[in-house]
Design an enzyme around this catalytic site. Structure first.
Site, PDB file in Angstrom:
ATOM      1  CE1 TYR A   1      -3.498   2.704   0.323  1.00 48.06           C
ATOM      2  CE2 TYR A   1      -2.120   3.504   2.129  1.00 48.06           C
ATOM      3  CZ  TYR A   1      -3.144   3.698   1.226  1.00 48.06           C
ATOM      4  OH  TYR A   1      -3.820   4.892   1.195  1.00 48.06           O
TER       5      TYR A   1
ATOM      6  NE  ARG B   1      -9.707   3.237   2.355  1.00 54.38           N
ATOM      7  CZ  ARG B   1      -8.590   3.132   1.654  1.00 54.38           C
ATOM      8  NH1 ARG B   1      -8.041   1.962   1.462  1.00 54.38           N
ATOM      9  NH2 ARG B   1      -8.022   4.191   1.125  1.00 54.38           N
TER      10      ARG B   1
ATOM     11  CG  PHE C   1      12.231  18.717  -3.293  1.00 52.40           C
ATOM     12  CD1 PHE C   1      11.007  19.317  -3.080  1.00 52.40           C
ATOM     13  CD2 PHE C   1      12.261  17.473  -3.913  1.00 52.40           C
ATOM     14  CE1 PHE C   1       9.827  18.696  -3.473  1.00 52.40           C
ATOM     15  CE2 PHE C   1      11.098  16.846  -4.320  1.00 52.40           C
ATOM     16  CZ  PHE C   1       9.870  17.463  -4.097  1.00 52.40           C
TER      17      PHE C   1
ATOM     18  NE  ARG D   1       1.832  13.403  11.332  1.00 50.64           N
ATOM     19  CZ  ARG D   1       2.063  14.013  10.173  1.00 50.64           C
ATOM     20  NH1 ARG D   1       3.141  14.747  10.016  1.00 50.64           N
ATOM     21  NH2 ARG D   1       1.224  13.878   9.152  1.00 50.64           N
TER      22      ARG D   1
HETATM   23  C1  IN0 Z   1       6.178  14.292  -1.354  1.00 51.67           C
HETATM   24  C2  IN0 Z   1       7.263  14.103  -0.335  1.00 51.67           C
HETATM   25  C3  IN0 Z   1       8.654  13.980  -0.917  1.00 51.67           C
HETATM   26  C4  IN0 Z   1       9.497  15.035  -0.967  1.00 51.67           C
HETATM   27  C5  IN0 Z   1      10.807  14.886  -1.452  1.00 51.67           C
HETATM   28  C6  IN0 Z   1      11.277  13.673  -1.895  1.00 51.67           C
HETATM   29  C7  IN0 Z   1      10.441  12.565  -1.849  1.00 51.67           C
HETATM   30  C8  IN0 Z   1      10.892  11.312  -2.302  1.00 51.67           C
HETATM   31  C9  IN0 Z   1      10.063  10.219  -2.245  1.00 51.67           C
HETATM   32  C10 IN0 Z   1       8.756  10.353  -1.816  1.00 51.67           C
HETATM   33  C11 IN0 Z   1       8.291  11.565  -1.355  1.00 51.67           C
HETATM   34  C12 IN0 Z   1       9.100  12.697  -1.373  1.00 51.67           C
HETATM   35  O1  IN0 Z   1       7.268  15.067   0.688  1.00 51.67           O
HETATM   36  C13 IN0 Z   1       6.033  15.549   1.172  1.00 51.67           C
HETATM   37  C14 IN0 Z   1       6.282  16.434   2.394  1.00 51.67           C
HETATM   38  C15 IN0 Z   1       5.039  17.245   2.772  1.00 51.67           C
HETATM   39  O2  IN0 Z   1       4.109  17.333   2.034  1.00 51.67           O
HETATM   40  N1  IN0 Z   1       5.038  17.804   3.964  1.00 51.67           N
HETATM   41  C16 IN0 Z   1       3.902  18.521   4.522  1.00 51.67           C
HETATM   42  C17 IN0 Z   1       3.802  18.190   5.955  1.00 51.67           C
HETATM   43  C18 IN0 Z   1       2.701  17.235   6.267  1.00 51.67           C
HETATM   44  O3  IN0 Z   1       2.623  16.866   7.427  1.00 51.67           O
HETATM   45  O4  IN0 Z   1       1.892  16.947   5.389  1.00 51.67           O
HETATM   46  C19 IN0 Z   1       4.011  20.017   4.514  1.00 51.67           C
HETATM   47  O5  IN0 Z   1       2.964  20.649   4.548  1.00 51.67           O
HETATM   48  O6  IN0 Z   1       5.100  20.559   4.567  1.00 51.67           O
HETATM   49  C20 IN0 Z   1       5.055  14.440   1.454  1.00 51.67           C
HETATM   50  O7  IN0 Z   1       4.732  14.184   2.610  1.00 51.67           O
HETATM   51  N2  IN0 Z   1       4.502  13.762   0.372  1.00 51.67           N
HETATM   52  C21 IN0 Z   1       4.835  14.069  -0.967  1.00 51.67           C
HETATM   53  C22 IN0 Z   1       3.828  14.185  -1.915  1.00 51.67           C
HETATM   54  C23 IN0 Z   1       4.098  14.550  -3.208  1.00 51.67           C
HETATM   55  C24 IN0 Z   1       5.423  14.842  -3.556  1.00 51.67           C
HETATM   56 CL1  IN0 Z   1       5.756  15.366  -5.146  1.00 51.67          CL
HETATM   57  C25 IN0 Z   1       6.466  14.724  -2.648  1.00 51.67           C
HETATM   58  C26 IN0 Z   1       3.429  12.785   0.618  1.00 51.67           C
HETATM   59  C27 IN0 Z   1       3.836  11.288   0.663  1.00 51.67           C
HETATM   60  C28 IN0 Z   1       2.564  10.462   0.846  1.00 51.67           C
HETATM   61  C29 IN0 Z   1       4.759  10.995   1.843  1.00 51.67           C
HETATM   62  C30 IN0 Z   1       4.534  10.856  -0.610  1.00 51.67           C
END
Ligand code: IN0
Length: 431
Positions: free
Chosen positions: A168, A225, A285, A212
């Site tokens: 998942y 879910r 990043f 968390r």
């Molecule tokens: C992310 C990721 C992310 C960033 C950089 C490199 C990555 C490599 C692999 C996978 C994910 C990567 O980072 C974000 C961070 C984020 O959104 N932080 C939130 C805090 C929060 O609590 O939500 C903020 O508001 O600052 C992330 O969590 N995800 C994400 C989504 C899309 C992209 Cl393009 C990059 C979500 C997830 C589910 C962990 C992939």
């Protein structure tokens, strides 16, 4: 900004907090004039807060691609999460989402608050998507297709085994890692990272979120879910929701520690992935969310508050991480220090104590083996400064399990370089 009380307790948070605030104002001023791009960037700021700032520091073409990728994924997530959509409507939307991004007419109303706006005005996202380079479009389409299919598969499937959990997380986060690696490669600045390392980057972040967010998710109405795998929680309670009841506190913390130990498995891969990055903006990043994740796990480990309320790193600490993460030395120091916060919290009576300890020690070994934390480097003044950056978050904890000769150089370092009050203040945790 952080609350006044938190800033008074951590006065050295003030400067990074102000810097973050100013960067945020600056970023808002830089929102492009074209209506579709203006919509995308202001939406990005609404849905991702501080993370949007780090995206905005990427080079123009990559920044636009990541912004659209982020919004497409948020939109897909909004469809997946909306429990009011009947399964027979939801599944075809998830499966066809990669085609909808090419269709300026397509929109589907669902979600709440800013996500509803994103869904209602999705035409801005598709208009911007159609302006991206072909390499970026192909990467986003491919990942959206595979993620949508994976989400559809899990709509009617519970997360039973640890393999299900990994599968998942691969669909919703590992694939994000694969997609980002493709975007970095398409930008011409990075080599293409191995899929297994890209996957681990996503799994580490997503597993941290799942841990968390236990209470928020379990209390959601209508019922949402859950993603804690039965194979783990069934060792401690009969029903996942039993973890939140006070009479099960001991079992709940043991289960939580089991989940944290499982998440820590991905750290070495993440360190490997980040150490191969060359571009400074791409590096930040990637590294900032990873440091936030290890910090969150250190905070959550053995902490019953995960089942009582929100456990998050304080805003000032987030601002410090954003301000002070620039190279692999910063990353190794942060991972080393956060592991040192977690280590003394391991209770030898915890059923997974040995496993957790060996995970933490493996992480610390990887940081040490990098060479940048070696004793000889402690003599370099630049390193002194970097060492004190992270130590200033939690001075006492971070000294506890360094080898004695390093701990003593470090104490000297900290006493020489940090303002007095932040050294002597006994730190209990990271609220
Ligand atoms: C992310 C990721 C992310 C960033 C950089 C490199 C990555 C490599 C692999 C996978 C994910 C990567 O980072 C974000 C961070 C984020 O959104 N932080 C939130 C805090 C929060 O609590 O939500 C903020 O508001 O600052 C992330 O969590 N995800 C994400 C989504 C899309 C992209 Cl393009 C990059 C979500 C997830 C589910 C962990 C992939």
């Amino acid at each position: 900004m952080g609350s006044l009380a938190a800033v008074l307790r951590h006065p050295d948070d003030l400067y990074p907090l102000l810097k973050l605030k100013m960067a945020s104002r600056q970023a808002e001023k830089q929102i492009p004039p074209e209506p579709h791009w203006a919509f995308c960037y202001s939406m990005l700021h609404k849905v991702s807060r501080s993370f949007a700032l780090v995206i905005q520091q990427l080079g123009t073409d990559l920044r636009n691609a990541v912004c659209i990728f982020y919004l497409v994924l948020r939109a897909l997530d909004t469809v997946e999460d909306d429990t009011s959509i009947p399964t027979d409507v939801k599944v075809p939307i998830l499966i066809a989402f990669h085609r909808h991004v090419y269709d300026r007419e397509w929109h589907f109303s669902c979600g709440t608050k800013e996500y509803k706006v994103l869904m209602d005005q999705f035409h801005h996202v598709s208009t911007a998507f159609l302006e991206l380079g072909k390499g970026y479009q192909d990467a986003i389409e491919d990942i959206t297709k595979r993620m949508g299919a994976g989400m559809a598969k899990f709509i009617c499937k519970e997360v039973e085994s640890i393999d299900d959990y990994d599968e998942y997380c691969y669909y919703v986060a590992g694939l994000v890692g694969l997609g980002l690696s493709k975007l970095f490669y398409a930008s011409g600045t990075e080599d293409l990272a191995p899929d297994s390392l890209s996957n681990s980057m996503g799994l580490f972040l997503q597993k941290t979120n799942i841990i968390r967010d236990y209470l928020e998710d379990i209390n959601e109405i209508p019922k949402c879910r859950m993603f804690w795998p039965r194979e783990i929680w069934s060792k401690y309670v009969n029903k996942l929701e039993d973890l939140k009841y006070e009479e099960n506190s001991d079992k709940a913390v043991q289960c939580l520690n089991d989940m944290v130990t499982n998440a820590l498995m991905h750290v070495e891969d993440c360190l490997k992935y980040m150490s191969a990055l060359r571009d400074h903006a791409i590096f930040r990043f990637c590294a900032i969310p990873q440091i936030m994740a290890i910090g969150t796990l250190a905070l959550c480990y053995n902490n019953i508050e995960v089942f009582r309320g929100v456990v998050k790193m304080r805003r000032g600490l987030t601002a410090k991480v954003i301000d002070r993460t620039n190279n692999m030395t910063d990353v190794y120091l942060a991972f080393y220090d956060f592991s040192n916060i977690l280590k003394p919290k391991i209770n030898k009576n915890d059923p997974n104590a040995t496993k957790t300890l060996s995970r933490v020690e493996a992480i610390q070994k990887a940081c040490m083996d990098s060479g940048v934390l070696n004793k000889r480097f402690v003599k370099v003044s630049k390193f002194y400064k970097q060492l004190s950056y992270f130590s200033s978050y939690w001075p006492l904890f971070s000294l506890t399990s360094l080898p004695p000769e390093q701990a003593s150089s470090r104490i000297t370092t900290i006493f020489n370089l940090l303002p007095g009050p932040s050294i002597v203040r006994p730190i209990k945790c990271l609220p």
